[in-house]
Write a protein that holds these residues in place. Structure first.
Motif, PDB file in Angstrom:
ATOM      1  N   PRO A   1       0.838  -1.212   0.000  1.00  0.00           N
ATOM      2  CA  PRO A   1       0.000   0.000   0.000  1.00  0.00           C
ATOM      3  C   PRO A   1       0.874   1.265   0.000  1.00  0.00           C
ATOM      4  O   PRO A   1       1.962   1.283   0.577  1.00  0.00           O
ATOM      5  CB  PRO A   1      -0.788  -0.099   1.312  1.00  0.00           C
ATOM      6  CG  PRO A   1      -0.609  -1.497   1.804  1.00  0.00           C
ATOM      7  CD  PRO A   1       0.654  -2.002   1.198  1.00  0.00           C
ATOM      8  N   GLN A   2       0.388   2.302  -0.650  1.00  0.00           N
ATOM      9  CA  GLN A   2       1.101   3.578  -0.721  1.00  0.00           C
ATOM     10  C   GLN A   2       0.902   4.361   0.576  1.00  0.00           C
ATOM     11  O   GLN A   2      -0.165   4.282   1.196  1.00  0.00           O
ATOM     12  CB  GLN A   2       0.573   4.405  -1.907  1.00  0.00           C
ATOM     13  CG  GLN A   2       0.871   3.807  -3.271  1.00  0.00           C
ATOM     14  CD  GLN A   2       2.377   3.745  -3.523  1.00  0.00           C
ATOM     15  OE1 GLN A   2       3.103   4.674  -3.226  1.00  0.00           O
ATOM     16  NE2 GLN A   2       2.826   2.614  -4.053  1.00  0.00           N
ATOM     17  N   PRO A   3       1.914   5.114   1.006  1.00  0.00           N
ATOM     18  CA  PRO A   3       1.724   5.998   2.166  1.00  0.00           C
ATOM     19  C   PRO A   3       0.635   7.026   1.867  1.00  0.00           C
ATOM     20  O   PRO A   3       0.409   7.393   0.711  1.00  0.00           O
ATOM     21  CB  PRO A   3       3.082   6.689   2.315  1.00  0.00           C
ATOM     22  CG  PRO A   3       4.061   5.822   1.591  1.00  0.00           C
ATOM     23  CD  PRO A   3       3.273   5.169   0.492  1.00  0.00           C
ATOM     24  N   TYR A   4      -0.033   7.528   2.906  1.00  0.00           N
ATOM     25  CA  TYR A   4      -1.134   8.475   2.710  1.00  0.00           C
ATOM     26  C   TYR A   4      -1.222   9.400   3.916  1.00  0.00           C
ATOM     27  O   TYR A   4      -0.657   9.142   4.971  1.00  0.00           O
ATOM     28  CB  TYR A   4      -2.464   7.714   2.489  1.00  0.00           C
ATOM     29  CG  TYR A   4      -2.868   6.845   3.659  1.00  0.00           C
ATOM     30  CD1 TYR A   4      -3.721   7.313   4.655  1.00  0.00           C
ATOM     31  CD2 TYR A   4      -2.404   5.526   3.756  1.00  0.00           C
ATOM     32  CE1 TYR A   4      -4.083   6.507   5.719  1.00  0.00           C
ATOM     33  CE2 TYR A   4      -2.764   4.721   4.818  1.00  0.00           C
ATOM     34  CZ  TYR A   4      -3.605   5.220   5.798  1.00  0.00           C
ATOM     35  OH  TYR A   4      -3.960   4.438   6.862  1.00  0.00           O
ATOM     36  N   TRP A   5      -1.965  10.502   3.723  1.00  0.00           N
ATOM     37  CA  TRP A   5      -2.197  11.478   4.797  1.00  0.00           C
ATOM     38  C   TRP A   5      -3.525  11.165   5.468  1.00  0.00           C
ATOM     39  O   TRP A   5      -4.529  10.983   4.801  1.00  0.00           O
ATOM     40  CB  TRP A   5      -2.250  12.917   4.246  1.00  0.00           C
ATOM     41  CG  TRP A   5      -0.894  13.483   3.944  1.00  0.00           C
ATOM     42  CD1 TRP A   5      -0.294  13.547   2.740  1.00  0.00           C
ATOM     43  CD2 TRP A   5       0.004  14.043   4.884  1.00  0.00           C
ATOM     44  NE1 TRP A   5       0.939  14.109   2.848  1.00  0.00           N
ATOM     45  CE2 TRP A   5       1.151  14.437   4.175  1.00  0.00           C
ATOM     46  CE3 TRP A   5      -0.020  14.245   6.256  1.00  0.00           C
ATOM     47  CZ2 TRP A   5       2.248  15.031   4.778  1.00  0.00           C
ATOM     48  CZ3 TRP A   5       1.072  14.850   6.859  1.00  0.00           C
ATOM     49  CH2 TRP A   5       2.194  15.232   6.125  1.00  0.00           C
ATOM     50  N   ASP A   6      -3.509  11.142   6.786  1.00  0.00           N
ATOM     51  CA  ASP A   6      -4.720  10.975   7.578  1.00  0.00           C
ATOM     52  C   ASP A   6      -4.796  12.219   8.474  1.00  0.00           C
ATOM     53  O   ASP A   6      -4.267  12.226   9.581  1.00  0.00           O
ATOM     54  CB  ASP A   6      -4.639   9.683   8.398  1.00  0.00           C
ATOM     55  CG  ASP A   6      -5.907   9.450   9.230  1.00  0.00           C
ATOM     56  OD1 ASP A   6      -6.938  10.071   8.924  1.00  0.00           O
ATOM     57  OD2 ASP A   6      -5.832   8.651  10.182  1.00  0.00           O
ATOM     58  N   GLY A   7      -5.422  13.298   7.970  1.00  0.00           N
ATOM     59  CA  GLY A   7      -5.432  14.582   8.692  1.00  0.00           C
ATOM     60  C   GLY A   7      -4.043  15.195   8.632  1.00  0.00           C
ATOM     61  O   GLY A   7      -3.494  15.387   7.555  1.00  0.00           O
ATOM     62  N   ASP A   8      -3.447  15.453   9.806  1.00  0.00           N
ATOM     63  CA  ASP A   8      -2.090  15.989   9.826  1.00  0.00           C
ATOM     64  C   ASP A   8      -1.055  14.892  10.097  1.00  0.00           C
ATOM     65  O   ASP A   8       0.086  15.179  10.431  1.00  0.00           O
ATOM     66  CB  ASP A   8      -1.959  17.112  10.873  1.00  0.00           C
ATOM     67  CG  ASP A   8      -2.145  16.618  12.294  1.00  0.00           C
ATOM     68  OD1 ASP A   8      -2.632  15.497  12.471  1.00  0.00           O
ATOM     69  OD2 ASP A   8      -1.788  17.363  13.226  1.00  0.00           O
ATOM     70  N   THR A   9      -1.454  13.638   9.941  1.00  0.00           N
ATOM     71  CA  THR A   9      -0.569  12.497  10.188  1.00  0.00           C
ATOM     72  C   THR A   9      -0.289  11.787   8.873  1.00  0.00           C
ATOM     73  O   THR A   9      -1.199  11.492   8.101  1.00  0.00           O
ATOM     74  CB  THR A   9      -1.228  11.513  11.180  1.00  0.00           C
ATOM     75  OG1 THR A   9      -1.539  12.216  12.378  1.00  0.00           O
ATOM     76  CG2 THR A   9      -0.316  10.352  11.488  1.00  0.00           C
ATOM     77  N   TYR A  10       0.985  11.514   8.607  1.00  0.00           N
ATOM     78  CA  TYR A  10       1.397  10.782   7.415  1.00  0.00           C
ATOM     79  C   TYR A  10       1.527   9.318   7.801  1.00  0.00           C
ATOM     80  O   TYR A  10       2.287   8.962   8.705  1.00  0.00           O
ATOM     81  CB  TYR A  10       2.733  11.344   6.914  1.00  0.00           C
ATOM     82  CG  TYR A  10       3.143  10.874   5.545  1.00  0.00           C
ATOM     83  CD1 TYR A  10       2.358  11.143   4.435  1.00  0.00           C
ATOM     84  CD2 TYR A  10       4.323  10.170   5.349  1.00  0.00           C
ATOM     85  CE1 TYR A  10       2.734  10.732   3.177  1.00  0.00           C
ATOM     86  CE2 TYR A  10       4.714   9.747   4.094  1.00  0.00           C
ATOM     87  CZ  TYR A  10       3.909  10.044   3.011  1.00  0.00           C
ATOM     88  OH  TYR A  10       4.282   9.626   1.748  1.00  0.00           O
TER      89      TYR A  10
ATOM     90  N   ARG B   1       2.939   5.964  11.852  1.00  0.00           N
ATOM     91  CA  ARG B   1       2.203   7.218  11.741  1.00  0.00           C
ATOM     92  C   ARG B   1       3.132   8.348  12.162  1.00  0.00           C
ATOM     93  O   ARG B   1       3.658   8.339  13.277  1.00  0.00           O
ATOM     94  CB  ARG B   1       0.961   7.201  12.611  1.00  0.00           C
ATOM     95  CG  ARG B   1      -0.028   6.129  12.136  1.00  0.00           C
ATOM     96  CD  ARG B   1      -1.251   6.068  13.023  1.00  0.00           C
ATOM     97  NE  ARG B   1      -2.199   5.120  12.477  1.00  0.00           N
ATOM     98  CZ  ARG B   1      -3.300   5.479  11.820  1.00  0.00           C
ATOM     99  NH1 ARG B   1      -3.588   6.740  11.637  1.00  0.00           N
ATOM    100  NH2 ARG B   1      -4.108   4.549  11.341  1.00  0.00           N
ATOM    101  N   ILE B   2       3.306   9.283  11.272  1.00  0.00           N
ATOM    102  CA  ILE B   2       4.208  10.416  11.520  1.00  0.00           C
ATOM    103  C   ILE B   2       3.369  11.682  11.539  1.00  0.00           C
ATOM    104  O   ILE B   2       2.643  11.972  10.588  1.00  0.00           O
ATOM    105  CB  ILE B   2       5.286  10.512  10.417  1.00  0.00           C
ATOM    106  CG1 ILE B   2       6.075   9.214  10.356  1.00  0.00           C
ATOM    107  CG2 ILE B   2       6.202  11.694  10.666  1.00  0.00           C
ATOM    108  CD1 ILE B   2       6.976   9.099   9.157  1.00  0.00           C
ATOM    109  N   ARG B   3       3.476  12.422  12.625  1.00  0.00           N
ATOM    110  CA  ARG B   3       2.692  13.646  12.778  1.00  0.00           C
ATOM    111  C   ARG B   3       3.642  14.772  13.179  1.00  0.00           C
ATOM    112  O   ARG B   3       4.545  14.577  13.983  1.00  0.00           O
ATOM    113  CB  ARG B   3       1.636  13.441  13.861  1.00  0.00           C
ATOM    114  CG  ARG B   3       0.710  14.610  14.061  1.00  0.00           C
ATOM    115  CD  ARG B   3      -0.454  14.269  14.981  1.00  0.00           C
ATOM    116  NE  ARG B   3      -0.053  13.741  16.267  1.00  0.00           N
ATOM    117  CZ  ARG B   3       0.060  14.475  17.369  1.00  0.00           C
ATOM    118  NH1 ARG B   3      -0.215  15.751  17.336  1.00  0.00           N
ATOM    119  NH2 ARG B   3       0.434  13.915  18.505  1.00  0.00           N
TER     120      ARG B   3
END
Length: 151
Positions: free
Chosen positions: A77-86, A108-110
Motif C-alpha cells: 500500500p502507498q503511504p497516505y495522509w490521515d489529517g495531519d498524520t502521514y 504514523r508520523i505527525r
C-alpha cells in the motif's frame, strides 16, 4: 540737529552782537569679530552586552507504531495522509504454503509544533558626544575646566 548761522552778522564790531560757532559731533560704529573661546567635540561609542529574548518555533517528528490486524494485500500500500498524520504502511512477507503480503503495522508520523524562548547575547552600541571648551585667553598648555557633558 543742524544749525545754520545767519548769513552775515549785522556788524562784527557791534558789541551787542555775539557770534558763537557751533560744532557737531558724529558717531560711527564698527563691529569686529573676536575669538572668545574654542570648543573641541569628540564622539565616543560605548558597547554594552544585553540578553535579547524572543520566541523560536521548532518542529519535530512524533513517530507512533500501530499494530494492525493481519490484512492480506496483493501489493504494497502507498503511504497516505490521515489529517495531519502521514501514515506509512509496513508490510512483511509471511511464508506459508503460499506467499502472501500482510500489513503488520503502520508508522504514523505527525508534525508537532512548539515554541521555545531562547536568550541570545547581543552587543548594543550607544554613541556619546563630549564637548571640551578651550579658553583662548589662558596661557598655552593651561586650558579651562573640561566639560564632560554627555548628549
Amino acid at each position: 540737529m543742524t544749525f545754520e548761522p545767519p548769513a552775515e552778522p549785522e556788524s562784527e564790531s557791534d558789541p551787542d552782537v555775539l557770534v558763537v560757532g557751533l560744532h557737531e559731533e558724529f558717531l560711527t560704529t564698527q563691529k569686529k569679530e573676536v575669538v572668545t573661546g574654542v570648543a573641541q567635540v569628540r564622539k565616543t561609542i560605548e558597547s554594552e552586552s544585553a540578553d535579547l529574548e524572543f520566541d523560536v518555533e521548532r518542529e519535530r517528528a512524533e513517530v507512533t507504531r500501530v499494530v494492525v490486524a493481519d490484512q492480506e494485500v496483493s501489493s504494497v500500500p502507498q503511504p497516505y495522509w490521515d489529517g495531519d498524520t502521514y501514515v506509512v504502511p509496513v508490510v512483511e512477507e509471511e511464508l506459508i504454503v503460499t506467499k502472501r503480503l500482510v500489513v503488520r503495522e503502520e508508522v504514523r508520523i505527525r508534525r508537532v509544533r512548539g515554541t521555545d524562548t531562547v536568550s541570545v547575547p547581543v552587543t548594543v552600541r550607544r554613541e556619546r558626544v563630549v564637548v571640551d571648551e578651550i579658553d583662548v585667553n589662558t596661557k598655552p598648555g593651561k586650558h579651562g575646566e573640561e566639560s564632560n557633558d554627555s548628549v
